[in-house]
Design an enzyme around this catalytic site. Structure first.
Site, PDB file in Angstrom:
ATOM      1  N   LYS A 180       2.417   4.160  -2.224  1.00 42.66           N
ATOM      2  CA  LYS A 180       3.545   4.215  -1.301  1.00 42.66           C
ATOM      3  C   LYS A 180       4.047   5.649  -1.155  1.00 42.66           C
ATOM      4  O   LYS A 180       4.349   6.114  -0.048  1.00 42.66           O
ATOM      5  CB  LYS A 180       4.678   3.304  -1.788  1.00 42.66           C
ATOM      6  CG  LYS A 180       4.359   1.824  -1.732  1.00 42.66           C
ATOM      7  CD  LYS A 180       4.152   1.323  -0.314  1.00 42.66           C
ATOM      8  CE  LYS A 180       4.013  -0.183  -0.245  1.00 42.66           C
ATOM      9  NZ  LYS A 180       3.739  -0.682   1.114  1.00 42.66           N
TER      10      LYS A 180
ATOM     11  N   SER B 128       8.706   1.426  -0.391  1.00 47.22           N
ATOM     12  CA  SER B 128       9.253   0.740  -1.565  1.00 47.22           C
ATOM     13  C   SER B 128      10.168   1.663  -2.346  1.00 47.22           C
ATOM     14  O   SER B 128       9.987   2.891  -2.358  1.00 47.22           O
ATOM     15  CB  SER B 128       8.099   0.280  -2.462  1.00 47.22           C
ATOM     16  OG  SER B 128       8.563  -0.124  -3.727  1.00 47.22           O
TER      17      SER B 128
ATOM     18  N   TYR C 220       0.381   1.293  -7.544  1.00 47.56           N
ATOM     19  CA  TYR C 220       1.003   0.731  -6.336  1.00 47.56           C
ATOM     20  C   TYR C 220       2.087   1.684  -5.825  1.00 47.56           C
ATOM     21  O   TYR C 220       2.128   2.032  -4.640  1.00 47.56           O
ATOM     22  CB  TYR C 220       1.605  -0.643  -6.637  1.00 47.56           C
ATOM     23  CG  TYR C 220       2.612  -1.086  -5.603  1.00 47.56           C
ATOM     24  CD1 TYR C 220       2.197  -1.526  -4.345  1.00 47.56           C
ATOM     25  CD2 TYR C 220       3.985  -1.045  -5.871  1.00 47.56           C
ATOM     26  CE1 TYR C 220       3.131  -1.915  -3.388  1.00 47.56           C
ATOM     27  CE2 TYR C 220       4.916  -1.436  -4.920  1.00 47.56           C
ATOM     28  CZ  TYR C 220       4.481  -1.868  -3.686  1.00 47.56           C
ATOM     29  OH  TYR C 220       5.398  -2.238  -2.735  1.00 47.56           O
TER      30      TYR C 220
END
Length: 336
Positions: free
Chosen positions: A154, A124, A150
């Site tokens: 990643k 991402s 989140y």
């Protein structure tokens, strides 16, 4: 190639299945359906005219995952599986760290046991944190200013995968950094189907257009951007899916990173206006205070993917809005 696709019943996963099959690959899907619906696989099968092996399992379940590997010979893995809500990750950080990291560790462990050497990871743009410069390039720093768990998962997983590639010189890792996926398959039969209130702008706009939600909240109109609202790099999900096929066709041991993006920023108000034109109706919205952690603009350069993968984003914002509206208007309740 025979491809294991984790999280293949999800939004990006389903569109990637179509492109894989169009290009002669044979995907096998594993998905626990925690944020997806098995109906999506059935609809993909209808689009491509062939059946797709599907296993309802959690990637963290090593015993069940090993059964899938023991019954198949995989040439590569495309790893989408993971929790992905920024807001939810802030309120449930342990769930995100446990799920996203543990599942990838289990997957890597099993992949090594079964000799799979090619690994495509769904990363991402959040790994860039607060942008140093625009457009973002793969050489920009990562890990600084990431505002949510989140994004941290990643970033951590990118480091883990790179370390695995260093320890195994014949292991090929491709990190694909997504920006803002939008749109749907042109058939209108598959698309983004959030389980709850959408976290992303375009599905929220489309649910307002179809009458499921009252209005769009625009978080801030005082950024240093042309119209004061946030600017992001929105990429059609079909173009994004094609990027995975391009990555599979590119063979280079070690770790490679690619931005999958358009290189062009679109503001929140521009996207709302474009969707309204396509839907033939005004999209109600209100300006509300900025969200903590948001940046005014974030877009990137696709130059490396253009040159090394031969991949280009081809679809416009208008096409993304048209395809999203076709999906939402034909499926107002999603796959339900």
């Amino acid at each position: 190639m025979n491809i294991l696709v984790t999280g293949g019943a999800g939004y990006i996963g389903t569109h990637t299945l179509i492109e894989l099959i169009k290009n002669g690959h044979s995907p096998v899907v594993v998905d626990n359906l925690s944020n997806s619906n098995a109906e999506s696989i059935r609809r993909v099968e209808a689009i491509v005219g062939t059946s797709i092996p599907f296993h309802k399992i959690d990637v963290q379940d090593k015993e069940e995952l090993e059964k899938v590997f023991s019954r198949n010979t995989f040439d590569a893995i495309v790893h989408f599986a993971g929790l992905k809500s920024v807001g939810q990750s802030v309120s449930h950080p342990l769930e995100y760290y446990s799920n996203n990291i543990d599942s990838t560790l289990v997957l890597l462990d099993v992949a090594q046991d079964y000799g799979v050497k090619k690994f495509i990871f769904s990363s991402s743009a959040t790994v860039y944190g607060t942008p140093e410069e625009l457009p973002l390039k793969e050489t920009n720093r990562t890990g600084f200013g990431i505002t949510n768990p989140y994004g941290q998962t990643k970033f951590m997983l990118e480091q883990i995968l790179a370390d695995v590639a260093i320890a195994n010189p014949d292991f090929e890792v491709t990190l694909l950094r997504y920006f803002n996926p939008v749109g749907a398959d042109s058939s209108g039969t598959i698309g983004e189907d959030p389980n709850d209130i959408p976290n992303n702008l375009l599905p929220y706009v489309s649910q307002v257009a179809v009458g499921k939600l009252e209005k769009v909240s625009v978080f801030g109109d005082d950024y240093d951007t042309p119209d004061g609202t946030g600017v992001r790099d929105y990429i059609h999900v079909v173009d994004l899916a094609k990027g995975h096929v391009a990555a599979l066709n590119h063979s280079k041991p070690g770790t490679e990173v690619y931005n999958l993006c358009t290189g062009t920023g679109t503001s929140v108000l521009e996207l709302i206006t474009a969707f309204g034109r396509v839907a033939g109706k005004e999209i109600p919205y209100e300006i509300v205070p900025r969200r903590p952690g948001d940046v005014g603009a974030c877009y990137a350069s696709p130059e490396k993917a253009n040159k090394e993968l031969g991949w280009f984003a081809e679809k416009s914002i208008e096409e993304a809005c048209e395809d999203s509206w076709r999906w939402q208007s034909q499926n107002p309740s999603g796959y339900a």
